[in-house]
Design a protein around this motif. Structure first.
Motif, PDB file in Angstrom:
ATOM      1  N   VAL A 198       4.926  13.661  22.284  1.00  0.00           N
ATOM      2  CA  VAL A 198       6.132  14.171  22.951  1.00  0.00           C
ATOM      3  C   VAL A 198       7.224  14.523  21.937  1.00  0.00           C
ATOM      4  O   VAL A 198       7.969  15.494  22.120  1.00  0.00           O
ATOM      5  CB  VAL A 198       6.654  13.129  23.963  1.00  0.00           C
ATOM      6  N   THR A 199       7.323  13.734  20.845  1.00  0.00           N
ATOM      7  CA  THR A 199       8.379  13.967  19.849  1.00  0.00           C
ATOM      8  C   THR A 199       7.990  14.998  18.792  1.00  0.00           C
ATOM      9  O   THR A 199       8.754  15.254  17.861  1.00  0.00           O
ATOM     10  CB  THR A 199       8.746  12.649  19.142  1.00  0.00           C
ATOM     11  N   GLY A 200       6.783  15.592  18.913  1.00  0.00           N
ATOM     12  CA  GLY A 200       6.391  16.666  18.008  1.00  0.00           C
ATOM     13  C   GLY A 200       5.847  16.236  16.662  1.00  0.00           C
ATOM     14  O   GLY A 200       5.795  17.044  15.721  1.00  0.00           O
ATOM     15  N   TYR A 201       5.403  14.995  16.563  1.00  0.00           N
ATOM     16  CA  TYR A 201       4.898  14.519  15.269  1.00  0.00           C
ATOM     17  C   TYR A 201       3.678  15.319  14.804  1.00  0.00           C
ATOM     18  O   TYR A 201       3.571  15.655  13.612  1.00  0.00           O
ATOM     19  CB  TYR A 201       4.538  13.038  15.342  1.00  0.00           C
ATOM     20  N   PHE A 202       2.770  15.649  15.707  1.00  0.00           N
ATOM     21  CA  PHE A 202       1.527  16.321  15.320  1.00  0.00           C
ATOM     22  C   PHE A 202       1.756  17.781  14.913  1.00  0.00           C
ATOM     23  O   PHE A 202       0.843  18.435  14.417  1.00  0.00           O
ATOM     24  CB  PHE A 202       0.513  16.226  16.458  1.00  0.00           C
ATOM     25  N   ALA A 203       2.981  18.265  15.093  1.00  0.00           N
ATOM     26  CA  ALA A 203       3.323  19.623  14.652  1.00  0.00           C
ATOM     27  C   ALA A 203       4.054  19.605  13.308  1.00  0.00           C
ATOM     28  O   ALA A 203       4.507  20.643  12.827  1.00  0.00           O
ATOM     29  CB  ALA A 203       4.197  20.306  15.702  1.00  0.00           C
ATOM     30  N   GLN A 204       4.168  18.426  12.706  1.00  0.00           N
ATOM     31  CA  GLN A 204       4.844  18.304  11.413  1.00  0.00           C
ATOM     32  C   GLN A 204       4.072  19.048  10.319  1.00  0.00           C
ATOM     33  O   GLN A 204       2.836  19.136  10.376  1.00  0.00           O
ATOM     34  CB  GLN A 204       4.959  16.820  11.019  1.00  0.00           C
ATOM     35  N   PRO A 205       4.757  19.552   9.284  1.00  0.00           N
ATOM     36  CA  PRO A 205       4.071  20.193   8.149  1.00  0.00           C
ATOM     37  C   PRO A 205       3.466  19.141   7.216  1.00  0.00           C
ATOM     38  O   PRO A 205       4.130  18.628   6.319  1.00  0.00           O
ATOM     39  CB  PRO A 205       5.207  20.958   7.458  1.00  0.00           C
ATOM     40  N   PHE A 206       2.207  18.802   7.433  1.00  0.00           N
ATOM     41  CA  PHE A 206       1.584  17.710   6.686  1.00  0.00           C
ATOM     42  C   PHE A 206       1.239  18.073   5.237  1.00  0.00           C
ATOM     43  O   PHE A 206       0.655  17.270   4.518  1.00  0.00           O
ATOM     44  CB  PHE A 206       0.337  17.225   7.429  1.00  0.00           C
ATOM     45  N   THR A 207       1.597  19.284   4.830  1.00  0.00           N
ATOM     46  CA  THR A 207       1.474  19.642   3.412  1.00  0.00           C
ATOM     47  C   THR A 207       2.729  19.221   2.646  1.00  0.00           C
ATOM     48  O   THR A 207       2.744  19.235   1.415  1.00  0.00           O
ATOM     49  CB  THR A 207       1.287  21.164   3.258  1.00  0.00           C
ATOM     50  N   SER A 208       3.767  18.825   3.377  1.00  0.00           N
ATOM     51  CA  SER A 208       5.021  18.399   2.754  1.00  0.00           C
ATOM     52  C   SER A 208       4.884  16.981   2.198  1.00  0.00           C
ATOM     53  O   SER A 208       4.420  16.069   2.884  1.00  0.00           O
ATOM     54  CB  SER A 208       6.150  18.432   3.787  1.00  0.00           C
ATOM     55  N   THR A 209       5.286  16.804   0.945  1.00  0.00           N
ATOM     56  CA  THR A 209       5.204  15.477   0.322  1.00  0.00           C
ATOM     57  C   THR A 209       6.136  14.482   1.014  1.00  0.00           C
ATOM     58  O   THR A 209       5.838  13.290   1.086  1.00  0.00           O
ATOM     59  CB  THR A 209       5.561  15.551  -1.174  1.00  0.00           C
ATOM     60  N   LYS A 210       7.261  14.966   1.536  1.00  0.00           N
ATOM     61  CA  LYS A 210       8.187  14.076   2.242  1.00  0.00           C
ATOM     62  C   LYS A 210       7.567  13.551   3.529  1.00  0.00           C
ATOM     63  O   LYS A 210       7.680  12.364   3.854  1.00  0.00           O
ATOM     64  CB  LYS A 210       9.493  14.815   2.556  1.00  0.00           C
ATOM     65  N   VAL A 211       6.909  14.435   4.266  1.00  0.00           N
ATOM     66  CA  VAL A 211       6.255  14.016   5.518  1.00  0.00           C
ATOM     67  C   VAL A 211       5.128  13.037   5.217  1.00  0.00           C
ATOM     68  O   VAL A 211       4.973  12.021   5.899  1.00  0.00           O
ATOM     69  CB  VAL A 211       5.716  15.239   6.287  1.00  0.00           C
ATOM     70  N   ILE A 212       4.345  13.337   4.175  1.00  0.00           N
ATOM     71  CA  ILE A 212       3.245  12.440   3.792  1.00  0.00           C
ATOM     72  C   ILE A 212       3.794  11.089   3.364  1.00  0.00           C
ATOM     73  O   ILE A 212       3.271  10.034   3.754  1.00  0.00           O
ATOM     74  CB  ILE A 212       2.413  13.068   2.656  1.00  0.00           C
ATOM     75  N   GLY A 213       4.870  11.091   2.560  1.00  0.00           N
ATOM     76  CA  GLY A 213       5.467   9.835   2.098  1.00  0.00           C
ATOM     77  C   GLY A 213       6.023   9.006   3.234  1.00  0.00           C
ATOM     78  O   GLY A 213       5.829   7.784   3.289  1.00  0.00           O
ATOM     79  N   SER A 214       6.703   9.670   4.175  1.00  0.00           N
ATOM     80  CA  SER A 214       7.270   8.960   5.321  1.00  0.00           C
ATOM     81  C   SER A 214       6.175   8.407   6.225  1.00  0.00           C
ATOM     82  O   SER A 214       6.272   7.290   6.740  1.00  0.00           O
ATOM     83  CB  SER A 214       8.179   9.898   6.117  1.00  0.00           C
ATOM     84  N   THR A 215       5.107   9.196   6.409  1.00  0.00           N
ATOM     85  CA  THR A 215       3.979   8.751   7.223  1.00  0.00           C
ATOM     86  C   THR A 215       3.295   7.548   6.577  1.00  0.00           C
ATOM     87  O   THR A 215       2.961   6.570   7.259  1.00  0.00           O
ATOM     88  CB  THR A 215       2.959   9.892   7.412  1.00  0.00           C
ATOM     89  N   ALA A 216       3.115   7.611   5.259  1.00  0.00           N
ATOM     90  CA  ALA A 216       2.487   6.497   4.535  1.00  0.00           C
ATOM     91  C   ALA A 216       3.332   5.230   4.653  1.00  0.00           C
ATOM     92  O   ALA A 216       2.801   4.127   4.859  1.00  0.00           O
ATOM     93  CB  ALA A 216       2.292   6.876   3.065  1.00  0.00           C
ATOM     94  N   ALA A 217       4.661   5.382   4.516  1.00  0.00           N
ATOM     95  CA  ALA A 217       5.552   4.222   4.627  1.00  0.00           C
ATOM     96  C   ALA A 217       5.450   3.592   6.013  1.00  0.00           C
ATOM     97  O   ALA A 217       5.387   2.361   6.143  1.00  0.00           O
ATOM     98  CB  ALA A 217       6.998   4.649   4.343  1.00  0.00           C
ATOM     99  N   ALA A 218       5.411   4.427   7.061  1.00  0.00           N
ATOM    100  CA  ALA A 218       5.313   3.917   8.433  1.00  0.00           C
ATOM    101  C   ALA A 218       3.979   3.215   8.668  1.00  0.00           C
ATOM    102  O   ALA A 218       3.918   2.180   9.348  1.00  0.00           O
ATOM    103  CB  ALA A 218       5.501   5.058   9.431  1.00  0.00           C
ATOM    104  N   CYS A 219       2.902   3.754   8.095  1.00  0.00           N
ATOM    105  CA  CYS A 219       1.576   3.152   8.288  1.00  0.00           C
ATOM    106  C   CYS A 219       1.446   1.827   7.533  1.00  0.00           C
ATOM    107  O   CYS A 219       0.877   0.857   8.052  1.00  0.00           O
ATOM    108  CB  CYS A 219       0.488   4.123   7.835  1.00  0.00           C
ATOM    109  N   VAL A 220       1.969   1.786   6.308  1.00  0.00           N
ATOM    110  CA  VAL A 220       1.972   0.513   5.559  1.00  0.00           C
ATOM    111  C   VAL A 220       2.795  -0.518   6.315  1.00  0.00           C
ATOM    112  O   VAL A 220       2.428  -1.703   6.409  1.00  0.00           O
ATOM    113  CB  VAL A 220       2.529   0.718   4.135  1.00  0.00           C
ATOM    114  N   LEU A 221       3.921  -0.067   6.852  1.00  0.00           N
ATOM    115  CA  LEU A 221       4.773  -0.943   7.653  1.00  0.00           C
ATOM    116  C   LEU A 221       4.000  -1.516   8.833  1.00  0.00           C
ATOM    117  O   LEU A 221       4.136  -2.698   9.175  1.00  0.00           O
ATOM    118  CB  LEU A 221       5.969  -0.139   8.154  1.00  0.00           C
ATOM    119  N   GLY A 222       3.146  -0.688   9.451  1.00  0.00           N
ATOM    120  CA  GLY A 222       2.368  -1.141  10.598  1.00  0.00           C
ATOM    121  C   GLY A 222       1.244  -2.079  10.219  1.00  0.00           C
ATOM    122  O   GLY A 222       1.063  -3.133  10.838  1.00  0.00           O
ATOM    123  N   MET A 223       0.492  -1.712   9.184  1.00  0.00           N
ATOM    124  CA  MET A 223      -0.681  -2.507   8.810  1.00  0.00           C
ATOM    125  C   MET A 223      -0.302  -3.852   8.206  1.00  0.00           C
ATOM    126  O   MET A 223      -0.907  -4.886   8.511  1.00  0.00           O
ATOM    127  CB  MET A 223      -1.554  -1.707   7.844  1.00  0.00           C
TER     128      MET A 223
END
Length: 287
Positions: A198-223
């Motif tokens: 709903v918030t449009g996450y899957f439409a993010q530009p996943f080639t962007s290093t910022k998006v990848i870094g933020s996604t990695a931080a959120a996943c580490v936070l979760g795991m």
């Protein structure tokens, strides 16, 4: 003696993990929204714990399933969103410090809703810790909390945490910590996927290093900060009780200051003294 040593080891490990989580939230918010970061956090925790879900579902009494799911909502889901929304306006260090109100909330909720009678020394210890926390946040005696709305979001999260520690302490004896965490987070996978869509996450530009870094931080936070830490936390609550487990939040400012120093923030002797006062409060409450 060995029991106390193990409890303190769990206390320190949880303080390190959760004290670092506020910085990871801030990194996640660099490219993602305040709804996407917590949704990714809970989703990654649920995925990690999925292999344990079938066994957990078979072992947990059916009458306890509702309580376990409620624990996941109050102890992780709602606070994750509240903290991320608050950190859009508050610093990660201040958010971590405000989180130290959880022990006080745990005592008050235990007294008013769970018929617990706290010992006098525990109350004194919490008051001492909160005095140290106050001057840590307001070194000049004036509390500048910025936007009060975002501060109240953090306070609401601490109330949810406090209710959760009382629920775990009162209703989950005899249930393995891994089983509690597995059911709680696997149940939340679908709501998190819906929020991300709903918030449009899957439409993010996943080639962007910022998006990848933020996604990695959120996943580490979760795991690590959610899945692994929740297992340790449930175990600590059952071993040492709700009050001691809630006081893990007193260790968080120490880690927040350490990260601040690492990133070049100035740390005063006064702040170190305030942290010492907080530690005294922890000692008095658990003497």
């Amino acid at each position: 003696m060995r029991e106390k040593v193990v409890n303190w080891i769990l206390f320190i490990v949880l303080s390190l993990i959760w004290g670092s989580s506020f910085l990871l939230m801030k990194i996640g918010l660099q490219a993602l929204s305040a709804y996407q970061v917590p949704a990714l956090r809970i989703l990654s925790a649920g995925i990690v714990l999925t292999p344990f879900a079938a066994k957990a579902f078979a072992q947990i009494p059916k009458a306890k399933l509702g309580v376990v799911i409620l624990s996941g909502l109050l102890g992780s889901f709602f606070p994750a969103f509240l903290f991320c929304i608050a950190e859009t306006q508050l610093s990660s260090a201040l958010t971590g410090m405000l989180n130290s109100l959880t022990p006080l909330c745990a005592v008050l909720i235990g007294v008013f809703f769970f018929q617990q009678i706290p010992q006098r020394q525990k109350i004194i210890g919490i008051v001492v810790g909160l005095v140290g926390l106050y001057f840590l946040v307001a070194p000049n005696g004036r509390l500048d909390l910025g936007n009060i709305y975002y501060v109240l979001l953090v306070l609401l999260a601490t109330v949810f945490y406090a209710v959760n520690v009382n629920i775990v302490s009162r209703h989950m004896h005899g249930i393995a910590s891994i089983n509690i965490a597995a059911i709680a987070f696997v149940f939340l996978i679908i709501p998190c996927v819906i929020i991300l869509a709903v918030t449009g996450y899957f439409a993010q530009p996943f080639t962007s290093t910022k998006v990848i870094g933020s996604t990695a931080a959120a996943c580490v936070l979760g795991m690590v900060g959610t899945a692994f830490a929740s297992i340790l936390f449930y175990r600590l609550v059952k071993r040492a009780g709700a009050l001691f487990a809630a006081m893990v939040t007193y260790g968080i400012p120490f880690i927040a200051v350490a990260w601040g120093y690492y990133y070049g923030e100035s740390i005063s002797i006064f702040q170190v003294g305030c942290l010492g006062v907080i530690l005294c409060g922890v000692y008095i409450s658990n003497k």
